[in-house]
Design a protein around this motif. Structure first.
Motif, mmCIF file in Angstrom:
data_model
loop_
_atom_site.group_PDB
_atom_site.id
_atom_site.type_symbol
_atom_site.label_atom_id
_atom_site.label_comp_id
_atom_site.label_asym_id
_atom_site.label_seq_id
_atom_site.Cartn_x
_atom_site.Cartn_y
_atom_site.Cartn_z
ATOM 1 N N GLY A 203 -14.153 -28.145 -1.303
ATOM 2 C CA GLY A 203 -13.069 -27.957 -1.928
ATOM 3 C C GLY A 203 -12.248 -27.080 -1.628
ATOM 4 O O GLY A 203 -11.022 -27.033 -1.004
ATOM 5 N N ASN A 204 -12.848 -25.778 -1.650
ATOM 6 C CA ASN A 204 -12.109 -24.413 -0.938
ATOM 7 C C ASN A 204 -11.758 -24.560 0.474
ATOM 8 O O ASN A 204 -10.441 -24.269 0.797
ATOM 9 C CB ASN A 204 -12.907 -23.261 -1.597
ATOM 10 N N PHE A 205 -12.752 -25.003 1.302
ATOM 11 C CA PHE A 205 -12.517 -24.851 2.592
ATOM 12 C C PHE A 205 -11.525 -26.279 2.916
ATOM 13 O O PHE A 205 -10.573 -26.013 4.018
ATOM 14 C CB PHE A 205 -13.808 -25.200 3.595
ATOM 15 N N ALA A 206 -11.346 -27.246 2.107
ATOM 16 C CA ALA A 206 -10.534 -28.308 2.423
ATOM 17 C C ALA A 206 -8.914 -27.802 2.295
ATOM 18 O O ALA A 206 -8.073 -28.107 3.190
ATOM 19 C CB ALA A 206 -10.793 -29.449 1.635
ATOM 20 N N LEU A 207 -8.925 -27.287 1.159
ATOM 21 C CA LEU A 207 -7.614 -26.903 0.784
ATOM 22 C C LEU A 207 -6.887 -25.898 1.377
ATOM 23 O O LEU A 207 -5.904 -25.708 2.016
ATOM 24 C CB LEU A 207 -7.369 -26.514 -0.686
ATOM 25 N N ALA A 208 -8.099 -24.769 1.915
ATOM 26 C CA ALA A 208 -7.699 -23.701 2.797
ATOM 27 C C ALA A 208 -7.104 -24.308 4.187
ATOM 28 O O ALA A 208 -6.411 -23.433 4.847
ATOM 29 C CB ALA A 208 -8.597 -22.728 3.050
ATOM 30 N N SER A 209 -7.601 -25.315 4.705
ATOM 31 C CA SER A 209 -7.281 -25.928 6.066
ATOM 32 C C SER A 209 -6.185 -26.688 5.915
ATOM 33 O O SER A 209 -5.844 -27.121 7.091
ATOM 34 C CB SER A 209 -8.403 -26.666 6.570
ATOM 35 N N GLY A 210 -5.707 -27.160 4.718
ATOM 36 C CA GLY A 210 -4.372 -28.055 4.464
ATOM 37 C C GLY A 210 -4.531 -29.394 4.096
ATOM 38 O O GLY A 210 -3.706 -30.089 3.867
ATOM 39 N N LEU A 211 -5.874 -29.506 4.010
ATOM 40 C CA LEU A 211 -6.270 -31.057 3.430
ATOM 41 C C LEU A 211 -6.084 -30.865 1.927
ATOM 42 O O LEU A 211 -6.040 -30.099 1.262
ATOM 43 C CB LEU A 211 -7.816 -31.209 3.652
ATOM 44 N N LYS A 212 -5.609 -32.474 1.436
ATOM 45 C CA LYS A 212 -5.390 -32.356 0.070
ATOM 46 C C LYS A 212 -6.266 -33.378 -0.335
ATOM 47 O O LYS A 212 -6.852 -34.284 0.193
ATOM 48 C CB LYS A 212 -3.769 -33.058 0.189
ATOM 49 N N LEU A 213 -6.600 -33.096 -1.869
ATOM 50 C CA LEU A 213 -7.568 -33.697 -2.493
ATOM 51 C C LEU A 213 -7.021 -35.561 -2.616
ATOM 52 O O LEU A 213 -7.882 -36.043 -2.519
ATOM 53 C CB LEU A 213 -7.892 -33.343 -4.271
#
Length: 280
Positions: A203-213
């Motif tokens: 989750g942390n790397f997803a959101l940091a890269s601009g991906l959304k849950l």
């Protein structure tokens, strides 16, 4: 033995320093007004900056946040005293890392956690094709989480009696779609989406890269075992500044920040209790 002038000066300085330390009251010796947090870049650093730092500053602390891009340095920096606390890992990882490296680190409390999830730039659904490439974290604990999700969505089946915390590719009993599992360092998983059919991203790397849950094709049902936490040195657990950190996380003010800025994160038990109380 002959003493030089330099020896005498050094001896006097050491004696004076020890005397000063002895003269300090317990309150003075324990007083700490600068706190250094370590966190992986992204939501866990942002939680501290937006929700925790302002509350601690109201109590008179100066708060610095140091961001990391890996899972190795933050624990060594904490153990060595460069950090006072860190927020980036779950208890399985902390226990394994601290044991293997003989570090005296402990959990303070859980934090709102973004679940590990499966993303794709090439596919809109989980209708997986034979031979598809699936990237997953290369560290054992997060790889196990990804394998459990793969089993939950029916892409593969693990052998009977597998350990859900230590599951690995060796535990894969059935892989009917002949998926190619590609272990990749966790921080690089968002970039892998250009080359894979599907990638699991923490989750942390997803959101940091601009991906959304909301863009994820499947989310882990994150229980307490894999909720991230604040870690501290074990020797510090009863110190007043540690209790102030815990109080900030447990506050209604931080809950409000979580609801506004971190929607979709799995709330820890103390936030669940606040939400339950508000619903009554």
């Amino acid at each position: 033995m002959t003493y030089t002038r330099r020896d005498l000066v050094a001896s006097f300085a050491l004696t004076a320093g020890l005397a000063l330390a002895a003269a300090l009251s317990p309150a003075q010796a324990q007083e700490k007004k600068e706190l250094v947090f370590g966190a992986t870049a992204g939501p866990y650093a942002d939680q501290i900056k937006l929700g925790i730092k302002p509350l601690l500053e109201k109590k008179g602390y100066r708060v610095k946040v140091v961001e990391f891009n890996d899972y190795i340095q933050p624990n060594f920096a904490l153990a060595q005293g460069a950090l006072d606390a860190n927020a980036f890992q779950h208890i399985v990882y902390l226990t394994k890392f601290a044991t293997e490296n003989k570090l005296a680190l402990s959990e303070l409390l859980k934090v709102p956690t973004a679940p590990i999830a499966i993303y794709s730039k090439k596919h809109k659904t989980l209708d997986v094709k034979e031979g598809a490439t699936v990237a997953l974290p290369n560290d054992p604990t997060n790889a196990a989480r990804a394998l459990l999700v793969l089993q939950d969505i029916g892409w593969l089946k693990l052998r009977e009696g597998y350990d859900p915390i230590r599951a690995s590719e060796k535990d894969v009993a059935q892989n009917p779609k002949k998926l190619k599992l590609v272990p990749i360092e966790a921080a690089q998983l968002p970039r892998s989406l250009d080359d894979t059919d599907y990638s699991f991203v923490n989750g942390n790397f997803a959101l940091a890269s601009g991906l959304k849950l909301t863009e994820a094709l499947a989310l882990e049902k994150t229980g307490p075992t894999y909720q991230n936490l604040v870690a501290i040195r074990t020797e510090d657990k009863d110190k007043p500044w540690v209790q102030d950190i815990a109080e900030a996380y447990r506050s209604r003010e931080f809950l409000a920040v979580t609801q506004q800025k971190f929607a979709g994160f799995v709330p820890p038990d103390y936030q669940q209790a606040l939400l339950a109380g508000a619903a009554k």
